[in-house]
Scaffold this active site. Sequence first.
Site, PDB file in Angstrom:
ATOM      1  N   ASP A  85       0.743  -1.350  -0.056  1.00  0.00           N
ATOM      2  CA  ASP A  85      -0.068   0.043  -0.035  1.00  0.00           C
ATOM      3  C   ASP A  85       0.859   1.270   0.143  1.00  0.00           C
ATOM      4  O   ASP A  85       1.778   1.346   0.871  1.00  0.00           O
ATOM      5  CB  ASP A  85      -0.884   0.340   1.230  1.00  0.00           C
ATOM      6  CG  ASP A  85      -1.845   1.073   1.295  1.00  0.00           C
ATOM      7  OD1 ASP A  85      -2.440   1.323  -0.020  1.00  0.00           O
ATOM      8  OD2 ASP A  85      -2.392   1.208   2.172  1.00  0.00           O
ATOM      9  N   HIS A 178      -7.576   9.843   3.792  1.00  0.00           N
ATOM     10  CA  HIS A 178      -7.227   8.566   4.717  1.00  0.00           C
ATOM     11  C   HIS A 178      -7.672   9.136   6.407  1.00  0.00           C
ATOM     12  O   HIS A 178      -7.593  10.062   6.754  1.00  0.00           O
ATOM     13  CB  HIS A 178      -5.732   8.360   4.909  1.00  0.00           C
ATOM     14  CG  HIS A 178      -5.165   7.628   3.704  1.00  0.00           C
ATOM     15  ND1 HIS A 178      -4.222   8.145   3.083  1.00  0.00           N
ATOM     16  CD2 HIS A 178      -5.738   6.508   2.952  1.00  0.00           C
ATOM     17  CE1 HIS A 178      -4.029   7.133   2.105  1.00  0.00           C
ATOM     18  NE2 HIS A 178      -4.789   6.359   1.962  1.00  0.00           N
TER      19      HIS A 178
HETATM   20  P1  13P Z   1      -8.751   4.307   5.379  1.00  0.00           P
HETATM   21  O1  13P Z   1      -7.903   4.304   6.717  1.00  0.00           O
HETATM   22  O2  13P Z   1      -9.219   5.804   5.530  1.00  0.00           O
HETATM   23  O3  13P Z   1     -10.010   3.430   5.747  1.00  0.00           O
HETATM   24  O4  13P Z   1      -7.968   4.407   4.132  1.00  0.00           O
HETATM   25  C1  13P Z   1      -7.257   3.194   3.820  1.00  0.00           C
HETATM   26  C2  13P Z   1      -6.625   3.298   2.742  1.00  0.00           C
HETATM   27  O5  13P Z   1      -6.708   4.031   1.768  1.00  0.00           O
HETATM   28  C3  13P Z   1      -5.130   2.488   2.768  1.00  0.00           C
HETATM   29  O6  13P Z   1      -4.514   3.059   1.543  1.00  0.00           O
END
Ligand code: 13P
Length: 288
Positions: A85, A178
Amino acid sequence: MALVSAKEMLQKARKEGYAVGQFNINNLEWTKAILTAAEESKSPVILGVSEGAARYMTGFDTVVGMVNGMLKNLNITVPVAIHLDHGSFEGAKKCIEAGFSSVMFDGSHFEIEENIQKTKEIVQYAHDLGISVEAEVGSIGGEEDGIVGGGEVADVNECKMIADLGVDMLAAGIGNIHGKYPENWAGLRLDVLKEIQDATGQMPLVLHGGTGIPGDMIKEAISLGVSKINVNTEIQLVFAEATRQYIEAGKDLQGKGFDPRKLLKPGYDAAIATVKEKMELFGSVNKA
Ligand code: 13P
Protein backbone atom coordinates in the site's frame (compact mmCIF):
# COMPACT_ATOMS: atom_id res chain seq x y z
CA MET A 1 -5.13 -21.67 -2.79
CA ALA A 2 -1.83 -19.89 -3.52
CA LEU A 3 -1.54 -16.10 -3.64
CA VAL A 4 -2.80 -14.49 -6.83
CA SER A 5 -2.20 -11.12 -8.46
CA ALA A 6 -5.02 -8.60 -8.13
CA LYS A 7 -5.39 -8.26 -11.91
CA GLU A 8 -7.96 -10.94 -12.72
CA MET A 9 -10.05 -10.41 -9.58
CA LEU A 10 -10.34 -6.69 -10.34
CA GLN A 11 -11.13 -7.15 -14.02
CA LYS A 12 -13.91 -9.55 -13.04
CA ALA A 13 -15.18 -7.05 -10.45
CA ARG A 14 -15.09 -4.23 -13.00
CA LYS A 15 -17.03 -6.29 -15.51
CA GLU A 16 -19.62 -7.54 -13.03
CA GLY A 17 -20.07 -4.22 -11.21
CA TYR A 18 -18.79 -4.81 -7.68
CA ALA A 19 -15.61 -3.94 -5.76
CA VAL A 20 -13.01 -6.07 -3.99
CA GLY A 21 -12.01 -4.82 -0.54
CA GLN A 22 -8.41 -4.10 0.38
CA PHE A 23 -8.11 -4.45 4.14
CA ASN A 24 -4.79 -3.42 5.69
CA ILE A 25 -3.03 -5.84 8.01
CA ASN A 26 -0.91 -5.05 11.05
CA ASN A 27 -0.31 -8.36 12.74
CA LEU A 28 -1.39 -11.99 12.96
CA GLU A 29 -4.87 -11.23 14.38
CA TRP A 30 -5.70 -8.80 11.57
CA THR A 31 -4.53 -11.23 8.90
CA LYS A 32 -6.40 -14.18 10.36
CA ALA A 33 -9.58 -12.11 10.81
CA ILE A 34 -9.57 -10.80 7.23
CA LEU A 35 -8.82 -14.20 5.68
CA THR A 36 -11.51 -15.84 7.82
CA ALA A 37 -14.08 -13.20 6.83
CA ALA A 38 -13.20 -13.63 3.14
CA GLU A 39 -13.44 -17.41 3.26
CA GLU A 40 -16.76 -17.35 5.15
CA SER A 41 -18.14 -14.76 2.70
CA LYS A 42 -16.75 -16.61 -0.34
CA SER A 43 -15.23 -13.29 -1.38
CA PRO A 44 -11.93 -12.44 -3.08
CA VAL A 45 -9.78 -10.21 -0.89
CA ILE A 46 -6.68 -8.02 -1.00
CA LEU A 47 -4.47 -7.78 2.08
CA GLY A 48 -2.96 -4.28 2.12
CA VAL A 49 0.46 -3.80 3.72
CA SER A 50 2.00 -0.36 4.21
CA GLU A 51 5.77 -0.12 4.47
CA GLY A 52 5.30 0.98 8.09
CA ALA A 53 3.16 -2.05 8.92
CA ALA A 54 5.66 -4.33 7.19
CA ARG A 55 8.48 -2.83 9.30
CA TYR A 56 6.34 -3.39 12.42
CA MET A 57 5.94 -7.06 11.46
CA THR A 58 9.78 -7.20 11.03
CA GLY A 59 9.79 -7.05 7.22
CA PHE A 60 8.28 -8.18 3.95
CA ASP A 61 9.54 -11.78 4.31
CA THR A 62 7.65 -12.24 7.56
CA VAL A 63 4.46 -10.92 5.96
CA VAL A 64 4.75 -13.26 2.99
CA GLY A 65 5.62 -16.24 5.22
CA MET A 66 2.73 -15.56 7.59
CA VAL A 67 0.16 -15.11 4.85
CA ASN A 68 1.29 -18.17 2.88
CA GLY A 69 1.22 -20.22 6.07
CA MET A 70 -2.32 -19.11 6.84
CA LEU A 71 -3.58 -19.79 3.31
CA LYS A 72 -2.49 -23.37 3.85
CA ASN A 73 -3.38 -23.89 7.51
CA LEU A 74 -6.80 -22.22 7.24
CA ASN A 75 -7.55 -24.01 3.94
CA ILE A 76 -8.33 -20.73 2.21
CA THR A 77 -10.00 -21.34 -1.15
CA VAL A 78 -10.91 -17.76 -2.17
CA PRO A 79 -8.52 -15.60 -4.26
CA VAL A 80 -6.12 -13.63 -2.01
CA ALA A 81 -3.53 -11.02 -3.05
CA ILE A 82 -0.89 -9.42 -0.80
CA HIS A 83 -0.55 -5.85 -1.97
CA LEU A 84 1.94 -3.15 -0.98
CA ASP A 85 0.00 0.00 0.00
CA HIS A 86 1.44 3.41 -1.01
CA GLY A 87 4.81 1.91 -1.80
CA SER A 88 8.02 3.77 -2.58
CA PHE A 89 9.99 2.83 -5.69
CA GLU A 90 12.54 0.82 -3.67
CA GLY A 91 9.85 -0.65 -1.40
CA ALA A 92 7.88 -1.93 -4.39
CA LYS A 93 10.94 -3.72 -5.77
CA LYS A 94 11.74 -5.26 -2.39
CA CYS A 95 8.16 -6.53 -1.98
CA ILE A 96 8.25 -8.14 -5.38
CA GLU A 97 11.50 -9.91 -4.45
CA ALA A 98 9.96 -11.04 -1.14
CA GLY A 99 6.93 -12.67 -2.84
CA PHE A 100 4.13 -10.07 -2.77
CA SER A 101 1.60 -10.74 -5.53
CA SER A 102 0.66 -7.08 -6.10
CA VAL A 103 2.18 -3.65 -5.46
CA MET A 104 1.15 -0.04 -5.39
CA PHE A 105 3.81 2.40 -6.48
CA ASP A 106 2.69 5.79 -5.20
CA GLY A 107 4.50 8.38 -7.30
CA SER A 108 1.79 11.00 -6.75
CA HIS A 109 4.16 13.34 -4.88
CA PHE A 110 6.49 13.53 -7.91
CA GLU A 111 5.96 15.74 -10.94
CA ILE A 112 3.87 13.81 -13.50
CA GLU A 113 6.90 13.11 -15.78
CA GLU A 114 8.77 11.43 -12.92
CA ASN A 115 5.64 9.59 -11.76
CA ILE A 116 5.24 8.24 -15.32
CA GLN A 117 8.90 7.23 -15.62
CA LYS A 118 9.02 5.41 -12.28
CA THR A 119 5.59 3.78 -12.68
CA LYS A 120 6.67 2.51 -16.09
CA GLU A 121 9.76 0.87 -14.61
CA ILE A 122 7.77 -0.82 -11.84
CA VAL A 123 5.17 -2.05 -14.37
CA GLN A 124 7.87 -3.70 -16.48
CA TYR A 125 9.57 -5.25 -13.48
CA ALA A 126 6.32 -6.50 -11.90
CA HIS A 127 4.57 -7.70 -15.04
CA ASP A 128 7.52 -9.87 -16.03
CA LEU A 129 6.78 -11.78 -12.83
CA GLY A 130 2.97 -11.78 -13.12
CA ILE A 131 2.53 -9.21 -10.33
CA SER A 132 -0.14 -6.54 -10.58
CA VAL A 133 0.53 -2.80 -10.20
CA GLU A 134 -1.51 0.10 -8.80
CA ALA A 135 -0.46 3.69 -9.55
CA GLU A 136 -1.68 6.99 -8.13
CA VAL A 137 -2.55 10.36 -9.62
CA GLY A 138 -3.65 13.37 -7.58
CA SER A 139 -3.45 12.54 -3.90
CA ILE A 140 -5.38 11.08 -1.00
CA GLY A 141 -5.81 13.65 1.75
CA GLY A 142 -4.79 13.09 5.36
CA GLU A 143 -2.07 10.83 6.72
CA GLU A 144 -1.54 7.08 6.73
CA ASP A 145 1.55 5.55 8.30
CA GLY A 146 3.61 8.66 7.63
CA ILE A 147 2.34 9.09 4.04
CA VAL A 148 0.79 12.56 3.94
CA GLY A 149 -1.33 13.83 1.06
CA GLY A 150 -2.85 17.23 0.33
CA GLY A 151 -5.95 15.72 -1.26
CA GLU A 152 -5.40 17.19 -4.74
CA VAL A 153 -8.12 16.09 -7.14
CA ALA A 154 -6.60 14.11 -10.01
CA ASP A 155 -6.14 15.60 -13.45
CA VAL A 156 -8.01 13.50 -16.02
CA ASN A 157 -5.30 13.74 -18.70
CA GLU A 158 -2.64 12.65 -16.22
CA CYS A 159 -4.84 9.68 -15.25
CA LYS A 160 -5.01 8.67 -18.88
CA MET A 161 -1.22 8.95 -19.29
CA ILE A 162 -0.61 6.71 -16.27
CA ALA A 163 -3.36 4.25 -17.28
CA ASP A 164 -1.77 3.96 -20.73
CA LEU A 165 1.40 2.58 -19.10
CA GLY A 166 -0.52 -0.67 -18.59
CA VAL A 167 -1.10 -0.44 -14.84
CA ASP A 168 -3.70 -2.90 -13.55
CA MET A 169 -5.56 -0.45 -11.29
CA LEU A 170 -5.51 3.29 -10.79
CA ALA A 171 -5.96 5.31 -7.59
CA ALA A 172 -7.07 8.83 -8.35
CA GLY A 173 -7.61 11.53 -5.76
CA ILE A 174 -11.30 12.52 -5.87
CA GLY A 175 -11.62 14.27 -2.51
CA ASN A 176 -11.08 11.08 -0.50
CA ILE A 177 -9.10 11.16 2.75
CA HIS A 178 -7.26 8.58 4.86
CA GLY A 179 -8.61 8.30 8.41
CA LYS A 180 -11.84 9.83 9.69
CA TYR A 181 -13.63 12.38 7.50
CA PRO A 182 -14.14 15.88 8.94
CA GLU A 183 -17.71 17.02 9.71
CA ASN A 184 -17.61 19.51 6.83
CA TRP A 185 -16.28 17.04 4.22
CA ALA A 186 -17.69 17.93 0.78
CA GLY A 187 -18.02 14.29 -0.37
CA LEU A 188 -16.44 12.42 -3.26
CA ARG A 189 -16.03 14.17 -6.61
CA LEU A 190 -18.11 11.61 -8.48
CA ASP A 191 -18.19 13.91 -11.51
CA VAL A 192 -14.38 13.67 -11.74
CA LEU A 193 -14.53 9.91 -11.15
CA LYS A 194 -16.85 9.57 -14.12
CA GLU A 195 -14.55 11.66 -16.33
CA ILE A 196 -11.57 9.53 -15.29
CA GLN A 197 -13.37 6.29 -16.09
CA ASP A 198 -14.57 7.67 -19.43
CA ALA A 199 -10.97 8.60 -20.28
CA THR A 200 -9.43 5.31 -19.12
CA GLY A 201 -11.95 2.81 -20.54
CA GLN A 202 -12.36 -0.30 -18.40
CA MET A 203 -9.47 0.50 -16.02
CA PRO A 204 -10.37 -0.73 -12.50
CA LEU A 205 -10.32 2.39 -10.29
CA VAL A 206 -9.29 2.32 -6.65
CA LEU A 207 -11.04 4.21 -3.87
CA HIS A 208 -8.69 4.88 -0.97
CA GLY A 209 -9.92 6.21 2.37
CA GLY A 210 -12.86 3.78 2.54
CA THR A 211 -13.47 4.46 6.25
CA GLY A 212 -16.49 6.69 6.83
CA ILE A 213 -17.75 7.07 3.25
CA PRO A 214 -21.56 6.68 3.30
CA GLY A 215 -22.87 3.43 1.77
CA ASP A 216 -24.85 5.08 -1.02
CA MET A 217 -21.79 7.09 -2.12
CA ILE A 218 -19.74 3.85 -2.13
CA LYS A 219 -22.37 2.18 -4.32
CA GLU A 220 -22.46 5.10 -6.72
CA ALA A 221 -18.65 5.08 -6.95
CA ILE A 222 -18.76 1.35 -7.78
CA SER A 223 -21.33 1.98 -10.50
CA LEU A 224 -18.92 4.55 -11.99
CA GLY A 225 -15.95 2.17 -12.19
CA VAL A 226 -14.47 1.74 -8.70
CA SER A 227 -13.42 -1.93 -8.43
CA LYS A 228 -11.18 -1.83 -5.33
CA ILE A 229 -11.92 -0.08 -2.05
CA ASN A 230 -9.32 0.33 0.69
CA VAL A 231 -10.33 0.16 4.34
CA ASN A 232 -7.88 0.52 7.19
CA THR A 233 -8.88 2.94 9.98
CA GLU A 234 -12.36 1.44 10.49
CA ILE A 235 -10.94 -1.96 11.43
CA GLN A 236 -8.56 -0.26 13.87
CA LEU A 237 -11.46 1.65 15.44
CA VAL A 238 -13.70 -1.40 15.94
CA PHE A 239 -10.78 -3.47 17.23
CA ALA A 240 -9.86 -0.77 19.77
CA GLU A 241 -13.48 -0.27 20.85
CA ALA A 242 -14.09 -3.98 21.47
CA THR A 243 -10.81 -4.30 23.37
CA ARG A 244 -11.64 -1.25 25.52
CA GLN A 245 -15.05 -2.69 26.41
CA TYR A 246 -13.43 -5.98 27.45
CA ILE A 247 -10.95 -4.23 29.73
CA GLU A 248 -13.43 -1.70 31.12
CA ALA A 249 -15.71 -4.61 32.03
CA GLY A 250 -12.77 -6.03 34.02
CA LYS A 251 -12.77 -9.23 31.98
CA ASP A 252 -8.99 -9.34 31.85
CA LEU A 253 -9.07 -9.75 35.64
CA GLN A 254 -11.48 -12.68 35.63
CA GLY A 255 -9.96 -16.16 35.45
CA LYS A 256 -7.34 -16.21 32.71
CA GLY A 257 -8.88 -13.25 30.90
CA PHE A 258 -5.43 -11.71 30.67
CA ASP A 259 -4.29 -14.45 28.24
CA PRO A 260 -3.55 -12.54 24.99
CA ARG A 261 -5.60 -15.07 23.06
CA LYS A 262 -8.62 -14.06 25.19
CA LEU A 263 -7.74 -10.37 25.46
CA LEU A 264 -7.50 -9.93 21.69
CA LYS A 265 -10.54 -12.09 20.85
CA PRO A 266 -13.27 -9.39 21.07
CA GLY A 267 -11.25 -7.12 18.75
CA TYR A 268 -10.63 -10.03 16.42
CA ASP A 269 -14.36 -10.89 16.31
CA ALA A 270 -15.23 -7.23 15.70
CA ALA A 271 -12.72 -7.09 12.83
CA ILE A 272 -14.32 -10.15 11.20
CA ALA A 273 -17.80 -8.65 11.51
CA THR A 274 -16.72 -5.33 9.99
CA VAL A 275 -14.86 -6.94 7.08
CA LYS A 276 -17.94 -9.07 6.33
CA GLU A 277 -20.17 -5.97 6.39
CA LYS A 278 -17.86 -4.22 3.94
CA MET A 279 -17.79 -7.23 1.61
CA GLU A 280 -21.59 -7.19 1.63
CA LEU A 281 -21.66 -3.46 0.84
CA PHE A 282 -19.03 -3.76 -1.91
CA GLY A 283 -20.94 -6.65 -3.52
CA SER A 284 -18.03 -9.13 -3.45
CA VAL A 285 -19.80 -11.84 -1.40
CA ASN A 286 -20.07 -15.16 -3.29
CA LYS A 287 -17.85 -13.81 -6.09
CA ALA A 288 -14.84 -15.99 -5.32
P1 13P B 1 -8.81 4.47 5.62
O1 13P B 1 -7.81 4.27 6.72
O2 13P B 1 -9.38 5.83 5.62
O3 13P B 1 -9.85 3.41 5.62
O4 13P B 1 -8.00 4.36 4.25
C1 13P B 1 -7.37 3.16 3.90
C2 13P B 1 -6.55 3.32 2.68
O5 13P B 1 -6.87 4.05 1.78
C3 13P B 1 -5.32 2.50 2.56
O6 13P B 1 -4.51 2.93 1.52
